[in-house]
Write a protein that holds these residues in place. Sequence first.
Motif, mmCIF file in Angstrom:
data_model
loop_
_atom_site.group_PDB
_atom_site.id
_atom_site.type_symbol
_atom_site.label_atom_id
_atom_site.label_comp_id
_atom_site.label_asym_id
_atom_site.label_seq_id
_atom_site.Cartn_x
_atom_site.Cartn_y
_atom_site.Cartn_z
ATOM 1 N N SER A 112 3.274 -1.754 -0.489
ATOM 2 C CA SER A 112 1.870 -2.024 -0.816
ATOM 3 C C SER A 112 1.231 -2.971 0.189
ATOM 4 O O SER A 112 0.048 -2.844 0.520
ATOM 5 N N GLU B 239 -2.263 -2.888 2.376
ATOM 6 C CA GLU B 239 -3.262 -3.946 2.224
ATOM 7 C C GLU B 239 -3.657 -4.582 3.554
ATOM 8 O O GLU B 239 -4.764 -5.110 3.685
ATOM 9 N N LYS C 194 3.047 -5.794 -6.946
ATOM 10 C CA LYS C 194 2.702 -4.460 -7.439
ATOM 11 C C LYS C 194 3.892 -3.525 -7.358
ATOM 12 O O LYS C 194 4.080 -2.652 -8.216
ATOM 13 N N ASP C 195 4.715 -3.700 -6.320
ATOM 14 C CA ASP C 195 5.853 -2.802 -6.096
ATOM 15 C C ASP C 195 7.081 -3.158 -6.922
ATOM 16 O O ASP C 195 8.001 -2.337 -7.022
#
Length: 474
Positions: A215, A219, A401-402
Motif C-alpha cells: 500500500s 501512496e 492497511k496491509d
Amino acid sequence: MKVIHLSAECYPVAKIGGLGDVAGALPKYLNQLGVEASVVMPFYERKFVQENTFETVFQANTFLGDRPFFFEVLKEASGKLGFDLYLIKILGLLDRTEVYGYADDIERFVAFQLAFLDWMLWSGKQTDIVHCHDHQTGLVPFLLYYSYRYKSLAHFRTVFTIHNGQYHGAFNWQRGNYLPEIDPWKTGLLDWSNGINPLASAVRCADAFTTVSPSYLKELSISSNGLEQLFELEKAHGTGIINGIDTDIWDPKTDPMITQKYTIKTVSAKKAKNKELLCKQFGFSAEKPLFTFIGRLVVEKGADLLPEIFRLMLADPKNPVSILVLGSGDEETELELAALKEASPGQYNAYIGYNEELAHRIYAGADFIMMPSRVEPCGLNQLYALRYGTMPIVNSVGGLKDTVIDISEPNGYGICCGAATINAVFTGIKRAIKLFKNTAELRLLYPREMTLDFSWGRSAKEYIHLYQSLKPKL
C-alpha cells in the motif's frame, strides 16, 4: 548469493526507528535461508560498540571533494548477530554518539558512501547485490554505474528500499564536487528540483526498488514530499514487501523482558498477570481496559491528536479506562501529554522517552495499542502487539492497511478507524471498550492474533525472489 546491506541504522548497534529493526533482522533470516548476507553501517560511539570486540579489516585515505579523510572498516569479532557486521569509522565525521541531527549530516553520509565504495574498490571484496536502505545510502546505485572511479564495480546489482519517502537527503549542486568524477551525460539522474536528491536518484538508478508495504508503494504516487510524479513514472520496477519481525526477540513464550511468559494455551491467564504488574507500576486498576501508545510523538504518527482524544476518553464516566504512553518527539505534544498526568492520576500516565524493556512489558500487558498514523510505510508496533495478543487500533494507511483486518470482517483481529481524525479514532476506541466488556469475545481473538505469520522468514523469501530476478550486468 552474497548480499551487502548498507544502512545508517542497525539494531542492536543503533536504532532510531523501523530501519534499525529491518537491518538488524533481515540479514539474519537471509543467512538462515542460504544467502550470505552482511551489514555495513557507520560507526557510532554507543553502548554496543563499547561492550563488544571489533577488529580492523581495512584502512585507507580518500576524499570528500577536495577534503581528505581517513577511514577504517571494523568487523564485529564474534559473529553473534547472525550476520557479519562492519562499521565504517571516519575521524571527525563518523565517530560520534548520535545517528542523525548534526549540521554536517550531508557530509557525514556522503563520506560514508564513498568510503564504502572505496573499500569495495581497493580491497577486492566481492558481492552480488548491494542492498541500500533509505536516502543515506541513495547515491550508491548512481555512483556504481555512472562514476568513472567505480567502473570496475558496475557488475554489482543494486536494490534500494524506501523506509520513509518523506525524507530525501537532498542538497544543492554546489556540493556536487563531493562526488568523484561522473559521466556528465548522466547528471540528470541525480537531479530533482535543481538539486541533488539521493532518494530520487536511487529510485531511478537501482536495478529494483522496494517499499516496506504494498500500500505504501501506491501512496508514494500521492504523497512523497515532492516526488509523486517520479513514483508514478517508476512504479513498474517497484515492489512492496511487508517488513517482518524478529520472532526470536519478539516471542511471549521466551521474552526475558516480561515477567509472565505465555503461549497460545496460557495467554488468557498470563497476559492478565502481566497487565496486573504493569497497572501496579503505573497506578492503574487492572479492571479497566488499558489503552497504550508506543512511538514517536510526531505528526506522521498522529501524535498531535492524542491529547484531545485522551481528554475525551478520560471525561467519560460511563466507560472508565486506563491510558499509558511511551514515546518522545514534538516538544509541545510531550508537554501536553505530561500535563495530563496531574489531571488524571490513576487513569493516565506517560513515560516520555524510550525504554525497550518497558515496551515489551506494555505489549505483553496492554489490551489495546493505538496507531492513528497519517503516514505509516509499514509499521512494526502493530505486528509486535499482535504477536503478544494485544489488539491494534489503527488508521488504515500504508502497512497498517496491509496488516490489520477489522473485527467486522471475516477472520478480523483489529480495529480500523478509517481516518486520522479525533472523531474517527474516538469512535474506534468506543468499539474497543465495547469489545473489552465482552471478555469472552476478546479472549477468543488472542489465538488468531498470535498465530499470524509476520515473521522475517516469510519476508526474506520475497527478497530472495527479488534478488534472483535481477539480471547480471553485461
